[in-house]
Write a protein that holds these residues in place. Structure first.
Motif, PDB file in Angstrom:
ATOM      1  N   LYS A  71     -16.800  74.199  -8.772  1.00 51.62           N
ATOM      2  CA  LYS A  71     -17.322  75.459  -9.327  1.00 51.62           C
ATOM      3  C   LYS A  71     -17.459  76.548  -8.266  1.00 51.62           C
ATOM      4  N   GLY A  72     -17.180  76.205  -7.007  1.00 48.88           N
ATOM      5  CA  GLY A  72     -17.144  77.214  -5.957  1.00 48.88           C
ATOM      6  C   GLY A  72     -18.477  77.599  -5.356  1.00 48.88           C
ATOM      7  N   TYR A  73     -19.479  76.758  -5.486  1.00 43.66           N
ATOM      8  CA  TYR A  73     -20.772  77.080  -4.890  1.00 43.66           C
ATOM      9  C   TYR A  73     -20.676  77.107  -3.362  1.00 43.66           C
ATOM     10  N   GLN A  74     -21.372  78.069  -2.758  1.00 45.44           N
ATOM     11  CA  GLN A  74     -21.432  78.176  -1.308  1.00 45.44           C
ATOM     12  C   GLN A  74     -22.534  77.245  -0.765  1.00 45.44           C
ATOM     13  N   PRO A  75     -22.431  76.815   0.502  1.00 39.78           N
ATOM     14  CA  PRO A  75     -23.408  75.866   1.061  1.00 39.78           C
ATOM     15  C   PRO A  75     -24.854  76.307   0.894  1.00 39.78           C
ATOM     16  N   ASP A  76     -25.137  77.617   1.104  1.00 29.15           N
ATOM     17  CA  ASP A  76     -26.531  78.049   1.036  1.00 29.15           C
ATOM     18  C   ASP A  76     -27.057  78.104  -0.396  1.00 29.15           C
ATOM     19  N   ALA A  77     -26.172  77.861  -1.377  1.00 26.75           N
ATOM     20  CA  ALA A  77     -26.599  77.839  -2.780  1.00 26.75           C
ATOM     21  C   ALA A  77     -26.986  76.434  -3.238  1.00 26.75           C
ATOM     22  N   ILE A  78     -26.734  75.450  -2.370  1.00 27.01           N
ATOM     23  CA  ILE A  78     -27.012  74.064  -2.752  1.00 27.01           C
ATOM     24  C   ILE A  78     -28.505  73.785  -2.655  1.00 27.01           C
ATOM     25  N   THR A  79     -29.102  73.413  -3.760  1.00 23.26           N
ATOM     26  CA  THR A  79     -30.525  73.059  -3.817  1.00 23.26           C
ATOM     27  C   THR A  79     -30.674  71.725  -4.541  1.00 23.26           C
TER      28      THR A  79
END
Length: 261
Positions: free
Chosen positions: A175-183
């Motif tokens: 889905k293209g999430y960036q690393p800093d969006a991972i929670t």
């Protein structure tokens, strides 16, 4: 064959719903809404009786029927059971094939009754590894029971906790999430159990003291209960004892309890 029939019939007689009064949670206790069970000991149960291992698995299905009925009567909202792990494919081919047939036969024989009794069925695991016929049976049972609210039964079949995390990470990357969006919330939303509550209590039968790759993320703060009882012998009274043990615990979730606790 007569001996096997008598043993399995004896187990079936245990399936009757207990007439004992419902357990009541202590005031202010965190309610035991979701119970997860590692149903261990089917093979040992059969070996002790000089029966084939599949007889133990069939007796285990009978145990699940009575435990599900008892859990519903005790107002447990959700039951998650470890029926077949991703590692179980390494078992002898005859046993694996027997377990696949047993799942198919159980769905065919039980789904209408479970539907009438208000049970919602969910499958947790990698469905695509199963045969097309079995996949359809699982999906049909989920569709039939999707609006039921008495109790939810999550059948973890071809399930592995590490495989679940791998599948969640693959979806997130796709889905293209960036690393800093991972929670933690994002990961949880991509697990098989998305939108389901974490188990309050994890029960393991047959005396083992390991989690065996079961609901690794979800059971981070579940209360653990081990019993030497083999799964086919697990009774309504055993379930009550496990729940009573749960209510004797103080759940802190990593925090320091307040003075009132």
């Amino acid at each position: 064959m007569t001996r096997m029939y008598n043993l399995l019939s004896s187990n079936k007689r245990k399936e009757k719903v207990s007439t004992q009064p419902q357990s009541v949670a202590p005031e202010h206790a965190h309610p035991c809404r979701h119970i997860a069970i590692i149903m261990d000991g089917n093979g040992r149960w059969a070996t002790q009786r000089h029966l084939p291992r599949l007889a133990g698995h069939k007796a285990g299905v009978s145990a699940l029927r009575r435990v599900l009925a008892c859990a519903a009567d005790l107002n447990v909202e959700m039951l998650s059971v470890y029926a077949f792990s991703t590692e179980n494919w390494e078992r002898p081919r005859a046993e694996v094939d027997g377990l696949m047939r047993l799942l198919w036969e159980t769905i065919r024989s039980d789904v209408e009754k479970l539907h009438r009794e208000g049970v919602r069925l969910r499958h947790l695991g990698r469905l695509y590894d199963l045969s097309p016929e079995l996949q359809k049976a699982v999906r049909d049972s989920e569709e039939l029971t999707k609006d039921n609210t008495r109790i939810c039964l999550n059948v973890c079949f071809n399930y592995g906790g590490r495989a679940e995390l791998v599948d969640a990470v693959r979806q997130i990357i796709a889905k293209g999430y960036q690393p800093d969006a991972i929670t933690e919330e994002l990961i949880a939303s991509h697990l098989y159990t998305s939108n389901l509550p974490d188990p309050d209590l994890l029960i393991r039968t047959a005396g083992e003291m390991r989690v065996s790759n079961f609901l690794l993320w979800q059971c981070a703060y579940s209360e653990y209960y081990s019993t030497p009882t083999l799964w086919p012998d697990f009774s309504e009274e055993d379930l009550r004892k496990a729940i009573e043990s749960y209510y004797q615990r103080k759940r802190k979730f990593g925090r320091v309890p307040s003075a009132s606790q």
